[in-house]
Design a protein around this motif. Structure first.
Motif, PDB file in Angstrom:
ATOM      1  N   LEU A 161     -15.208   1.896  -3.896  1.00 39.29           N
ATOM      2  CA  LEU A 161     -15.686   2.602  -5.367  1.00 39.29           C
ATOM      3  C   LEU A 161     -17.142   3.023  -5.530  1.00 39.29           C
ATOM      4  O   LEU A 161     -17.292   4.071  -6.047  1.00 39.29           O
ATOM      5  CB  LEU A 161     -15.202   1.664  -6.379  1.00 39.29           C
ATOM      6  N   LEU A 162     -17.777   1.982  -5.031  1.00 38.11           N
ATOM      7  CA  LEU A 162     -19.356   2.268  -5.248  1.00 38.11           C
ATOM      8  C   LEU A 162     -19.750   3.512  -4.036  1.00 38.11           C
ATOM      9  O   LEU A 162     -20.639   4.306  -4.724  1.00 38.11           O
ATOM     10  CB  LEU A 162     -19.947   1.158  -4.746  1.00 38.11           C
ATOM     11  N   LYS A 163     -19.341   3.397  -3.028  1.00 41.17           N
ATOM     12  CA  LYS A 163     -19.614   4.610  -1.908  1.00 41.17           C
ATOM     13  C   LYS A 163     -19.190   5.833  -2.492  1.00 41.17           C
ATOM     14  O   LYS A 163     -19.769   6.790  -2.228  1.00 41.17           O
ATOM     15  CB  LYS A 163     -19.143   4.051  -0.713  1.00 41.17           C
ATOM     16  N   ARG A 164     -17.943   5.790  -3.228  1.00 41.30           N
ATOM     17  CA  ARG A 164     -17.309   7.158  -3.754  1.00 41.30           C
ATOM     18  C   ARG A 164     -18.002   7.463  -5.012  1.00 41.30           C
ATOM     19  O   ARG A 164     -17.456   8.334  -5.562  1.00 41.30           O
ATOM     20  CB  ARG A 164     -15.658   6.935  -3.990  1.00 41.30           C
ATOM     21  N   ASN A 165     -18.909   6.749  -5.562  1.00 35.72           N
ATOM     22  CA  ASN A 165     -19.665   6.867  -6.750  1.00 35.72           C
ATOM     23  C   ASN A 165     -18.673   6.968  -8.091  1.00 35.72           C
ATOM     24  O   ASN A 165     -18.835   7.891  -8.912  1.00 35.72           O
ATOM     25  CB  ASN A 165     -20.476   8.573  -6.702  1.00 35.72           C
ATOM     26  N   CYS A 166     -18.013   6.238  -7.958  1.00 38.17           N
ATOM     27  CA  CYS A 166     -16.783   6.180  -9.077  1.00 38.17           C
ATOM     28  C   CYS A 166     -16.596   4.702  -9.666  1.00 38.17           C
ATOM     29  O   CYS A 166     -15.768   4.637 -10.303  1.00 38.17           O
ATOM     30  CB  CYS A 166     -15.265   6.753  -8.754  1.00 38.17           C
ATOM     31  N   LEU A 167     -17.527   3.890  -9.437  1.00 36.17           N
ATOM     32  CA  LEU A 167     -17.527   2.344  -9.884  1.00 36.17           C
ATOM     33  C   LEU A 167     -17.648   2.649 -11.315  1.00 36.17           C
ATOM     34  O   LEU A 167     -16.602   2.063 -12.003  1.00 36.17           O
ATOM     35  CB  LEU A 167     -18.613   1.719  -9.098  1.00 36.17           C
TER      36      LEU A 167
ATOM     37  N   TYR B  55      -6.978   5.167 -11.982  1.00 39.86           N
ATOM     38  CA  TYR B  55      -7.589   5.614 -10.919  1.00 39.86           C
ATOM     39  C   TYR B  55      -6.856   4.545  -9.666  1.00 39.86           C
ATOM     40  O   TYR B  55      -6.657   5.264  -8.636  1.00 39.86           O
ATOM     41  CB  TYR B  55      -9.105   5.254 -10.865  1.00 39.86           C
ATOM     42  N   VAL B  56      -6.879   3.470  -9.882  1.00 40.05           N
ATOM     43  CA  VAL B  56      -6.717   2.580  -8.672  1.00 40.05           C
ATOM     44  C   VAL B  56      -5.046   2.439  -8.511  1.00 40.05           C
ATOM     45  O   VAL B  56      -4.566   2.456  -7.458  1.00 40.05           O
ATOM     46  CB  VAL B  56      -7.292   1.296  -8.800  1.00 40.05           C
TER      47      VAL B  56
END
Length: 233
Positions: A194-200, A213-214
């Motif tokens: 989630l962090l790397k996809r910029n959606c955290l 989302y998940v």
């Protein structure tokens, strides 16, 4: 020999986490030294997988301080409603709702070990859901509530989260998918994805946003299954 899952963050595909099962030499015994021998063997086998570099064991048996700090027994978030830090483990166990009782919120003040061993969790009938901070959580997706708790705690521990970029996969030697569903190593891999996809921030804005989302995303496991997010196989 034993088989255990290795959880790999997925930064591009529909799945957020890839689960690969690997076979490795198991060292019997309950001591930390024996567990860490098994961890070493598991990680050696994991590094044979394509694209796998450093692997982090996430448990109290981790040979690395980071992995031990990330254990749900140790990872805490500040709880304003309690006035003291609350471990992920205590939050999870104390929020369970059963046919015959719960949530047992006094567990929030227990040690993590005592929380998991509380007898009421075994004698109160079938688990029906969760209630945390007056928010109801369903049982499906299976690990959604646990992952939410874990990720909410970890995102406020930047001292720990900032170190995760050094690792490409995560394990938990204590986790047996034949006996358990929730896994802290899976939660870490999901956090990194989630962090790397910029959606955290987007996905943790509310429980509803997280589930939206998940919840519908697949998990790809070594067994060839393609099932809803939150199922391990």
């Amino acid at each position: 020999m034993a088989s255990r899952p290795v959880f790999i963050p997925d930064f591009d595909g529909q799945a957020l986490v890839s689960t690969q099962f690997v076979d490795f030499q198991w060292f019997a015994g309950l001591s930390v030294s024996q567990k860490q021998k098994s961890v070493t063997a598991l990680h050696q086998a994991a590094r044979a997988l394509p694209g796998i570099g450093k692997v982090l064991e996430v448990s109290t048996k981790s040979p690395e301080p980071l992995g031990a700090a990330l254990s749900a027994f140790n990872l805490c978030f500040d709880s304003l409603m309690l006035g003291h830090p609350l471990s992920v483990e205590c939050a999870f166990q104390g929020s369970k709702v059963f046919e015959q009782g719960g949530p047992f919120t006094d567990i929030y003040a227990f040690t993590s070990r005592d929380a998991k061993r509380d007898e009421r969790l075994r004698i109160s009938g079938r688990l029906t859901g969760f209630n945390f901070a007056n928010v109801q959580w369903p049982l499906e997706p299976q690990t959604a509530f646990y992952d939410w708790l874990y990720i909410r705690a970890l995102k406020h521990r930047t001292d720990l989260a900032d170190q995760l970029s050094d690792y490409s996969a995560f394990t938990d030697i204590e986790f047996n998918p034949q006996k358990s569903i929730n896994c802290q190593a899976y939660s870490v891999a999901l956090f990194v994805s989630l962090l790397k996809r910029n959606c955290l921030e987007q996905t943790t804005a509310s429980p509803a946003a997280f589930l939206s989302y998940v919840g519908a995303r697949p998990v790809v496991s070594a067994r060839g299954d393609d099932v809803s997010q939150g199922r391990l196989f």
